[in-house]
Design a protein around this motif. Sequence first.
Motif, PDB file in Angstrom:
ATOM      1  N   ALA A  69      -6.919 -23.644  -7.138  1.00 25.43           N
ATOM      2  CA  ALA A  69      -6.558 -22.308  -6.660  1.00 25.43           C
ATOM      3  C   ALA A  69      -6.172 -21.386  -7.800  1.00 25.43           C
ATOM      4  O   ALA A  69      -5.553 -21.815  -8.793  1.00 25.43           O
ATOM      5  CB  ALA A  69      -5.414 -22.419  -5.661  1.00 25.43           C
ATOM      6  N   VAL A  70      -6.521 -20.121  -7.648  1.00 26.26           N
ATOM      7  CA  VAL A  70      -6.175 -19.114  -8.645  1.00 26.26           C
ATOM      8  C   VAL A  70      -4.695 -18.776  -8.520  1.00 26.26           C
ATOM      9  O   VAL A  70      -4.179 -18.571  -7.413  1.00 26.26           O
ATOM     10  CB  VAL A  70      -7.036 -17.855  -8.448  1.00 26.26           C
ATOM     11  N   THR A  71      -4.002 -18.687  -9.653  1.00 27.07           N
ATOM     12  CA  THR A  71      -2.575 -18.367  -9.645  1.00 27.07           C
ATOM     13  C   THR A  71      -2.339 -16.929 -10.093  1.00 27.07           C
ATOM     14  O   THR A  71      -3.259 -16.245 -10.564  1.00 27.07           O
ATOM     15  CB  THR A  71      -1.819 -19.302 -10.592  1.00 27.07           C
ATOM     16  N   ILE A  72      -1.090 -16.504  -9.942  1.00 21.66           N
ATOM     17  CA  ILE A  72      -0.703 -15.164 -10.410  1.00 21.66           C
ATOM     18  C   ILE A  72      -1.001 -15.023 -11.898  1.00 21.66           C
ATOM     19  O   ILE A  72      -1.519 -13.990 -12.362  1.00 21.66           O
ATOM     20  CB  ILE A  72       0.804 -14.930 -10.156  1.00 21.66           C
ATOM     21  N   GLU A  73      -0.669 -16.079 -12.651  1.00 22.39           N
ATOM     22  CA  GLU A  73      -0.892 -16.045 -14.100  1.00 22.39           C
ATOM     23  C   GLU A  73      -2.379 -15.881 -14.415  1.00 22.39           C
ATOM     24  O   GLU A  73      -2.758 -15.134 -15.335  1.00 22.39           O
ATOM     25  CB  GLU A  73      -0.356 -17.315 -14.745  1.00 22.39           C
ATOM     26  N   ASP A  74      -3.241 -16.590 -13.656  1.00 25.51           N
ATOM     27  CA  ASP A  74      -4.690 -16.477 -13.869  1.00 25.51           C
ATOM     28  C   ASP A  74      -5.158 -15.036 -13.637  1.00 25.51           C
ATOM     29  O   ASP A  74      -5.977 -14.509 -14.403  1.00 25.51           O
ATOM     30  CB  ASP A  74      -5.440 -17.401 -12.904  1.00 25.51           C
ATOM     31  N   LEU A  75      -4.636 -14.443 -12.601  1.00 24.32           N
ATOM     32  CA  LEU A  75      -5.052 -13.070 -12.279  1.00 24.32           C
ATOM     33  C   LEU A  75      -4.632 -12.094 -13.372  1.00 24.32           C
ATOM     34  O   LEU A  75      -5.428 -11.240 -13.796  1.00 24.32           O
ATOM     35  CB  LEU A  75      -4.466 -12.650 -10.929  1.00 24.32           C
ATOM     36  N   TYR A  76      -3.392 -12.217 -13.832  1.00 28.01           N
ATOM     37  CA  TYR A  76      -2.927 -11.301 -14.870  1.00 28.01           C
ATOM     38  C   TYR A  76      -3.683 -11.515 -16.182  1.00 28.01           C
ATOM     39  O   TYR A  76      -4.011 -10.574 -16.913  1.00 28.01           O
ATOM     40  CB  TYR A  76      -1.423 -11.469 -15.091  1.00 28.01           C
ATOM     41  N   ARG A  77      -3.954 -12.800 -16.507  1.00 24.27           N
ATOM     42  CA  ARG A  77      -4.649 -13.095 -17.761  1.00 24.27           C
ATOM     43  C   ARG A  77      -6.055 -12.506 -17.745  1.00 24.27           C
ATOM     44  O   ARG A  77      -6.486 -11.853 -18.712  1.00 24.27           O
ATOM     45  CB  ARG A  77      -4.716 -14.603 -17.968  1.00 24.27           C
TER      46      ARG A  77
ATOM     47  N   TYR B 297      -7.151 -10.095 -15.742  1.00 24.66           N
ATOM     48  CA  TYR B 297      -7.026  -8.640 -15.694  1.00 24.66           C
ATOM     49  C   TYR B 297      -6.887  -8.096 -17.117  1.00 24.66           C
ATOM     50  O   TYR B 297      -7.508  -7.087 -17.480  1.00 24.66           O
ATOM     51  CB  TYR B 297      -5.811  -8.239 -14.864  1.00 24.66           C
ATOM     52  N   GLY B 298      -6.088  -8.804 -17.941  1.00 21.17           N
ATOM     53  CA  GLY B 298      -5.897  -8.373 -19.326  1.00 21.17           C
ATOM     54  C   GLY B 298      -7.184  -8.423 -20.121  1.00 21.17           C
ATOM     55  O   GLY B 298      -7.453  -7.517 -20.932  1.00 21.17           O
ATOM     56  N   ILE B 299      -7.997  -9.457 -19.868  1.00 22.68           N
ATOM     57  CA  ILE B 299      -9.275  -9.565 -20.574  1.00 22.68           C
ATOM     58  C   ILE B 299     -10.161  -8.357 -20.257  1.00 22.68           C
ATOM     59  O   ILE B 299     -10.757  -7.740 -21.148  1.00 22.68           O
ATOM     60  CB  ILE B 299      -9.997 -10.877 -20.166  1.00 22.68           C
ATOM     61  N   LEU B 300     -10.237  -8.014 -18.967  1.00 19.50           N
ATOM     62  CA  LEU B 300     -11.085  -6.894 -18.557  1.00 19.50           C
ATOM     63  C   LEU B 300     -10.534  -5.556 -19.041  1.00 19.50           C
ATOM     64  O   LEU B 300     -11.282  -4.671 -19.460  1.00 19.50           O
ATOM     65  CB  LEU B 300     -11.211  -6.872 -17.031  1.00 19.50           C
ATOM     66  N   ALA B 301      -9.212  -5.399 -18.998  1.00 19.02           N
ATOM     67  CA  ALA B 301      -8.600  -4.147 -19.443  1.00 19.02           C
ATOM     68  C   ALA B 301      -8.778  -3.951 -20.942  1.00 19.02           C
ATOM     69  O   ALA B 301      -9.024  -2.830 -21.407  1.00 19.02           O
ATOM     70  CB  ALA B 301      -7.126  -4.129 -19.076  1.00 19.02           C
ATOM     71  N   ASP B 302      -8.673  -5.055 -21.702  1.00 18.05           N
ATOM     72  CA  ASP B 302      -8.807  -4.957 -23.162  1.00 18.05           C
ATOM     73  C   ASP B 302     -10.236  -4.673 -23.581  1.00 18.05           C
ATOM     74  O   ASP B 302     -10.479  -4.160 -24.682  1.00 18.05           O
ATOM     75  CB  ASP B 302      -8.331  -6.264 -23.820  1.00 18.05           C
ATOM     76  N   ALA B 303     -11.202  -5.012 -22.676  1.00 18.30           N
ATOM     77  CA  ALA B 303     -12.613  -4.775 -23.001  1.00 18.30           C
ATOM     78  C   ALA B 303     -12.944  -3.290 -22.990  1.00 18.30           C
ATOM     79  O   ALA B 303     -13.991  -2.879 -23.500  1.00 18.30           O
ATOM     80  CB  ALA B 303     -13.509  -5.521 -22.027  1.00 18.30           C
ATOM     81  N   LYS B 304     -12.067  -2.495 -22.421  1.00 18.28           N
ATOM     82  CA  LYS B 304     -12.215  -1.037 -22.379  1.00 18.28           C
ATOM     83  C   LYS B 304     -13.576  -0.600 -21.836  1.00 18.28           C
ATOM     84  O   LYS B 304     -13.829  -0.670 -20.655  1.00 18.28           O
ATOM     85  CB  LYS B 304     -11.929  -0.443 -23.749  1.00 18.28           C
ATOM     86  N   ASP B 305     -14.510  -0.195 -22.711  1.00 16.11           N
ATOM     87  CA  ASP B 305     -15.781   0.344 -22.245  1.00 16.11           C
ATOM     88  C   ASP B 305     -16.792  -0.739 -21.870  1.00 16.11           C
ATOM     89  O   ASP B 305     -17.857  -0.431 -21.336  1.00 16.11           O
ATOM     90  CB  ASP B 305     -16.411   1.237 -23.321  1.00 16.11           C
ATOM     91  N   ASN B 306     -16.475  -2.003 -22.137  1.00 14.89           N
ATOM     92  CA  ASN B 306     -17.455  -3.060 -21.876  1.00 14.89           C
ATOM     93  C   ASN B 306     -16.878  -4.211 -21.057  1.00 14.89           C
ATOM     94  O   ASN B 306     -17.054  -5.383 -21.408  1.00 14.89           O
ATOM     95  CB  ASN B 306     -17.985  -3.629 -23.209  1.00 14.89           C
ATOM     96  N   PRO B 307     -16.184  -3.914 -19.946  1.00 13.72           N
ATOM     97  CA  PRO B 307     -15.655  -5.016 -19.142  1.00 13.72           C
ATOM     98  C   PRO B 307     -16.759  -5.833 -18.482  1.00 13.72           C
ATOM     99  O   PRO B 307     -16.569  -6.998 -18.143  1.00 13.72           O
ATOM    100  CB  PRO B 307     -14.789  -4.316 -18.090  1.00 13.72           C
ATOM    101  N   GLY B 308     -17.952  -5.239 -18.319  1.00 14.24           N
ATOM    102  CA  GLY B 308     -19.054  -5.934 -17.667  1.00 14.24           C
ATOM    103  C   GLY B 308     -19.508  -7.184 -18.405  1.00 14.24           C
ATOM    104  O   GLY B 308     -20.239  -8.001 -17.848  1.00 14.24           O
TER     105      GLY B 308
END
Length: 527
Positions: A2-10, A12-23
């Motif tokens: 199961a996905v945990t809160i920590e997994d979601l935040y981690r 989310y951080g990866i996608l947010a840090d990707a800025k223009d290239n989250p895809g």
Amino acid sequence: MAVTIEDLYRNYGILADAKDNPGQHKDAYQVILDGVKGGPKEKRLAAQFIPKFFSSFPELADAAINAQLDLCEDDDVSIRRQAIKELPRFAAVENIVRVADILTQLLQTDDTTEFNQVTASLISIFKMDAKGTLGGLFSQILQGEDVVRERAIKFLSTKLKTLPEDVMTKEVEEYIFAETKKVLEDVTGEEFVLLMRVVSGLKVLQTVNGRQQLVELVVEQAFLEQGLNPSDPDTVDRLLQCTRQAVPLFSKNVHSTRFVTYFCEHVLPNLSTLTSPVDELDIQLEVLKLLAEMSPFCGDMDKLEANLKILFVKLLELMPLPPEEAENGDNSTNEEPKLQFSYVECLLFSFHQLGKKLPDFLIDKVDAEQLKDFKIRLQYFARGLQVYIRQLRVALQGKTGDALKTEENRIKVVALKITNNINVLIKDLFHNPPSFKSAITLSWKPVQKTDAIAPKRASTEEMGFGASMKKNISPQPRRDSRQIYNPPSGKYSATIGNFAYEQGSGFRGSRGRGFNGRGNRSRGRIY
């Protein structure tokens, strides 16, 4: 696992840090999508994170929307509200109809806060793409479950008028009208009223041509090409509903001829046998009021003389002859006839309006005996009016402000309007030849300032009774007007004060009765 809160935040951080290239981080977004399978905290985070990066993963669009929909149906109402609040963020051009369709289905919730959130989200996407949003709404109105259809129609009837002009463009309004016409092919009475409220408020239909199109819509629903079954309350209610919707549309350029003709030919002959769809409704008075409101806007009528004759005969029925006197001139043993003031106001007004189109009707189209009988009835009714008017004025004399707002005095004020109106119309008919020039405001309509002060009561001589009656009526013993007609106390509230005009939808039963009898639908989720 199961996905945990920590997994979601981690992730989310990866996608947010990707800025223009989250895809480039598809795996990270997939973890967020899997958050909908977690506990309440994970679901709340997923409801916020999924729409934030939705546009970066077009290949996962269906999976993302379906994940959000699972949250919209969660057992936890707070999770549902959060997911619904975020739904507009999925409403890109290619998804707008689908999102609108989903939100429309979600209107079936019984939770007030959740329902308000669904409404707010619908309004939000309306401002993004009104036509696309309408596509989703009308799709559910035409094909959805009954509860969804009902609430979608109510949404349109209450919310469209609140949208700004830059949203409600001409193209959008024309689309609403076209789709509404499709819906009107199969509606219940309540739906018909609500949908007419929607299209009647469209600016694109505020022209003469637009109003005429609306009248045509109502005519189609009214079945004016068919006869009337007066014993069927649903048939009677259909006619009432349609006529009520049509009345505000009529004007000097948009004629009421078809409705007035139908009322004269099919309704008036069956007036006493009409079955009311609502127990408290005085169906005869309701019908006569509608006829009176329509009659000023009647155009050229094919059977004008015949229809005037029907009105004339109905007037004779409602205007009694004076009671016969005993040899000593005492008529105290005879019961005084009941004077139906409300009915007579409506019928006289309708006769007066149509009479303008054939002003020689009473001179050339009615035989001498009938005319004599009619004038005797008019004279007797007019004398009864004088008594009523005098008593009402005495009762209301000196009363102003709050004193006039009591139920008893409000009834008397309306009664005075009715009697004054009849007085004016009878005066016109006693001109030689009959005149059709006087204008009155019907007693239940808003009063103009010029009508606020009741006209001075005319005597029988001033009304022209003497000159015209002498030619047709043999002299009769002169009696005091109170002996001729002395209304019993309390008659105002018993007979005059019943003016409930605007009723509810009036349709009996639930969907499936009334107009075209929509069948019940229940298909579950069809996202």
